[in-house]
Scaffold this active site. Structure first.
Site, short mmCIF file in Angstrom:
data_model
loop_
_atom_site.label_atom_id
_atom_site.label_comp_id
_atom_site.label_asym_id
_atom_site.label_seq_id
_atom_site.Cartn_x
_atom_site.Cartn_y
_atom_site.Cartn_z
N LYS A 47 7.70 13.20 -12.93
CA LYS A 47 7.17 13.64 -11.62
C LYS A 47 7.59 12.70 -10.51
CE LYS A 47 2.73 12.54 -10.39
NZ LYS A 47 2.69 11.83 -9.11
N ASN A 48 7.52 11.41 -10.77
CA ASN A 48 7.79 10.46 -9.70
C ASN A 48 9.29 10.24 -9.46
OD1 ASN A 48 5.10 10.33 -9.17
ND2 ASN A 48 4.74 8.52 -10.43
N ARG B 156 0.89 12.33 -1.78
CA ARG B 156 1.33 11.02 -1.32
C ARG B 156 2.84 11.01 -1.09
NH1 ARG B 156 0.24 5.74 0.48
NH2 ARG B 156 1.57 4.23 -0.54
N ASP C 92 -3.81 11.61 -4.76
CA ASP C 92 -4.96 11.20 -5.56
C ASP C 92 -5.79 10.13 -4.85
OD1 ASP C 92 -4.61 12.83 -7.73
OD2 ASP C 92 -3.38 11.39 -8.84
N ASP D 201 -0.14 3.98 -14.16
CA ASP D 201 -0.44 5.40 -14.38
C ASP D 201 -0.80 5.72 -15.83
OD1 ASP D 201 -0.03 5.89 -11.72
OD2 ASP D 201 2.09 6.31 -11.96
N1 EPU Z 1 0.54 -0.36 -0.70
C1 EPU Z 1 0.17 -0.81 0.52
N2 EPU Z 1 1.02 -0.62 1.57
C2 EPU Z 1 2.18 0.04 1.44
C3 EPU Z 1 2.55 0.49 0.18
C4 EPU Z 1 1.70 0.29 -0.88
O1 EPU Z 1 -0.91 -1.36 0.69
O2 EPU Z 1 2.90 0.20 2.44
C5 EPU Z 1 -0.39 -0.52 -1.83
C6 EPU Z 1 -1.03 0.80 -2.15
O3 EPU Z 1 -2.15 1.02 -1.34
C7 EPU Z 1 -1.34 0.68 -3.62
C8 EPU Z 1 -0.24 -0.21 -4.14
O4 EPU Z 1 0.27 -0.88 -2.99
O5 EPU Z 1 -2.56 0.01 -3.79
C9 EPU Z 1 0.83 0.53 -4.90
O6 EPU Z 1 1.55 1.25 -4.00
P1 EPU Z 1 2.96 1.82 -4.32
O7 EPU Z 1 3.61 2.06 -3.00
O8 EPU Z 1 3.68 1.06 -5.35
O9 EPU Z 1 2.55 3.18 -4.97
P2 EPU Z 1 2.79 4.57 -4.42
O10 EPU Z 1 4.12 4.60 -3.86
O11 EPU Z 1 1.64 5.01 -3.60
C10 EPU Z 1 3.78 5.39 -6.75
C11 EPU Z 1 3.50 6.54 -7.66
C12 EPU Z 1 2.10 6.39 -8.23
C13 EPU Z 1 2.01 5.07 -8.97
C14 EPU Z 1 2.44 3.90 -8.07
C15 EPU Z 1 2.52 2.56 -8.78
C16 EPU Z 1 4.85 8.26 -6.62
C17 EPU Z 1 4.88 9.53 -5.87
N3 EPU Z 1 3.62 7.76 -6.88
O12 EPU Z 1 2.76 5.47 -5.75
O13 EPU Z 1 1.93 7.47 -9.13
O14 EPU Z 1 0.69 4.85 -9.38
O15 EPU Z 1 3.72 4.19 -7.49
O16 EPU Z 1 3.44 2.61 -9.81
O17 EPU Z 1 5.87 7.72 -6.98
C18 EPU Z 1 0.75 9.06 -10.39
O18 EPU Z 1 1.86 9.46 -10.78
O19 EPU Z 1 -0.33 9.48 -10.85
C19 EPU Z 1 0.71 8.07 -9.31
C20 EPU Z 1 -0.39 7.78 -8.62
#
Ligand code: EPU
Length: 420
Positions: free
Chosen positions: A23-24, A93, A117, A307
């Protein structure tokens, strides 16, 4: 559509199951299709709700989309208006990734704070800081953002990410693949989905070096072309079916485990006593005895992925001894354990990031609600081993990220039914 799963626990799972595309990976790769006016074909595409929403957004932006059997063809001859509406942004997201792609293609993007989420604070400050480093003007009005190119070309720059954000890294890559500058991203995320995005962009003609490392160098190019690309499979789904096999006392062969490194998802399973055998693209899993793990901490890739945390908590409820699970990434991911406690699990919430699980516990069927994709799937697994019937409401949330949950589990022998 609102739906629920009705599960009668107690069946051993056995047989073969194929996992789907990641998915990601598919979401950033779909965003990358906006960077060319030529056709891009993507294979191994999971049939999940988030892909459907993302394709709708692409169509709204002017792309034509053709969906086949686990294949998608996207062609965006022209972007109609570089705007991600509030309704679309709120749905997932990953809508934020379209900002980077629109900036790369048109030099401007208007969007709203992304939804998805509710598992903790999910800021985009690092995305915005990165855009500023790329020489873009960022205007924020409450939760509405406007980002504009200030000069004709992106300047060369170095961006050090305070934390290796996954979508942040992907967004900055998407925003800088086209242009004249040379952009270096340090402390970049290395997850398999970031790698897939870079590989696909390179096939489109981008010049990205350091793929899969924490220092990515993007030499902007004038034009990107169409390509054909097969995304890697979903290691979270691999871990999920592995745990399903182990807790039900069954044995499952998990196929289509292609194009990614299994180790970060598989090592804690082995540590907890699961017997994992890899043969080409298949991984067979069973367990004689499930052992507690003294401490399992999420980490950035190639560490243990956040995840999979909810799924591992269910595994720990069936392990002999005490396990400590620590997820520092999100502050709300652990709260779903109150539902496992209601089913009979012995879990102490130490703080928002840590839980202690004492096992093994007998679980009982309950009427539950899925809070998000991963916790929802964890409840499905718990229901598979619970005594009696469980109802998992809001199952549509699970289907945002997991393909054919009911069909796959039923084919392995689970008693599971979906009611809309
Ligand atoms: N964060 C910040 N500021 C930012 C970016 C991130 O504070 O500018 C914080 C977030 O609030 C969070 C943490 O850093 O607490 C992780 O953020 P990250 O950007 O790494 O995650 P994401 O991009 O929001 C992706 C996946 C998530 C997965 C995370 C960590 C996608 C679409 N989503 O999210 O997937 O948990 O990376 O590996 O790629 C899932 O698949 O169920 C899912 C939530």
């Amino acid at each position: 559509m609102v739906s629920k799963y009705i599960i009668d626990g107690g069946n051993k799972l056995s047989g073969k199951v194929k996992i789907s595309g990641n998915k990601n990976s598919i979401l950033p790769c779909l965003a990358a299709c906006l960077l060319t006016s030529e056709e891009v074909t993507i294979k191994n595409v999971p049939r999940i709700a988030d892909v459907g929403v993302f394709l709708e957004i692409l169509q709204n932006l002017g792309a034509s989309v053709e969906v086949g059997d686990h294949t998608v063809k996207v062609r965006c001859k022209e972007v109609k208006k570089p705007l991600i509406t509030e309704e679309f942004a709120g749905k997932l997201r990953a809508s934020i990734l379209l900002a980077g792609a629109l900036l790369g293609r048109t030099g401007r993007a208007e969007f709203f704070h992304p939804g998805g989420d509710i598992i903790g604070r999910r800021g985009i400050d690092l995305h915005l800081e990165g855009f500023k480093s790329l020489g873009l003007k960022v205007n924020v009005n409450d939760h509405r953002y406007k980002v504009l190119k200030k000069a004709e070309n992106n300047p060369s720059c170095k961006i050090f990410l305070e934390m290796p954000t996954v979508t942040g890294t992907e967004n900055l890559i998407l925003a800088s693949a086209l242009g004249e500058g040379c952009v270096v991203i340090k402390n970049a995320a290395c997850e398999p989905h970031v790698v897939d995005l870079c590989k696909m962009l390179n096939l489109m003609g981008a010049k990205i070096e350091g793929v899969g490392t924490s220092a990515i160098k993007i030499n902007g190019v004038e034009k990107l072309k169409g390509t054909e690309f097969s995304i890697g499979s979903d290691y979270i789904e691999l871990g999920t079916y592995a745990v399903a096999a182990a807790i039900t006392g069954g044995s499952v062969e998990i196929g289509n485990c292609c194009n990614f490194d299994h180790d970060p998802a598989v090592w804690p399973l082995i540590k907890m006593g699961l017997i994992v055998k890899t043969d080409g693209d298949s991984v067979s899993v069973s367990a004689k005895k499930i052992k507690a793990i003294p401490r399992l901490v999420t980490n950035v890739w190639p560490g243990f992925p956040t995840d999979l945390m909810s799924i591992m908590i269910v595994l720990a409820t069936q392990a002999r001894g005490m396990s400590l699970m620590h997820d520092w990434v999100y502050e709300s991911r652990m709260f779903f354990v109150d539902k496992l406690i209601a089913m009979g699990a012995n879990i102490t919430i130490a703080d928002p990031h840590r839980v202690l699980i004492y096992g093994p516990s007998k679980l009982y069927g309950r009427n539950l609600e899925s809070p998000d994709i991963r916790a929802g799937m964890a409840l499905v697994l718990a229901a598979l081993i619970a005594s009696g019937k469980s109802i998992i409401n809001r199952a549509e949330l699970i289907e945002r990220g997991y393909e054919d949950v009911v069909e796959k589990l039923a084919s392995l022998g689970a008693s599971i039914e979906r009611v809309d």
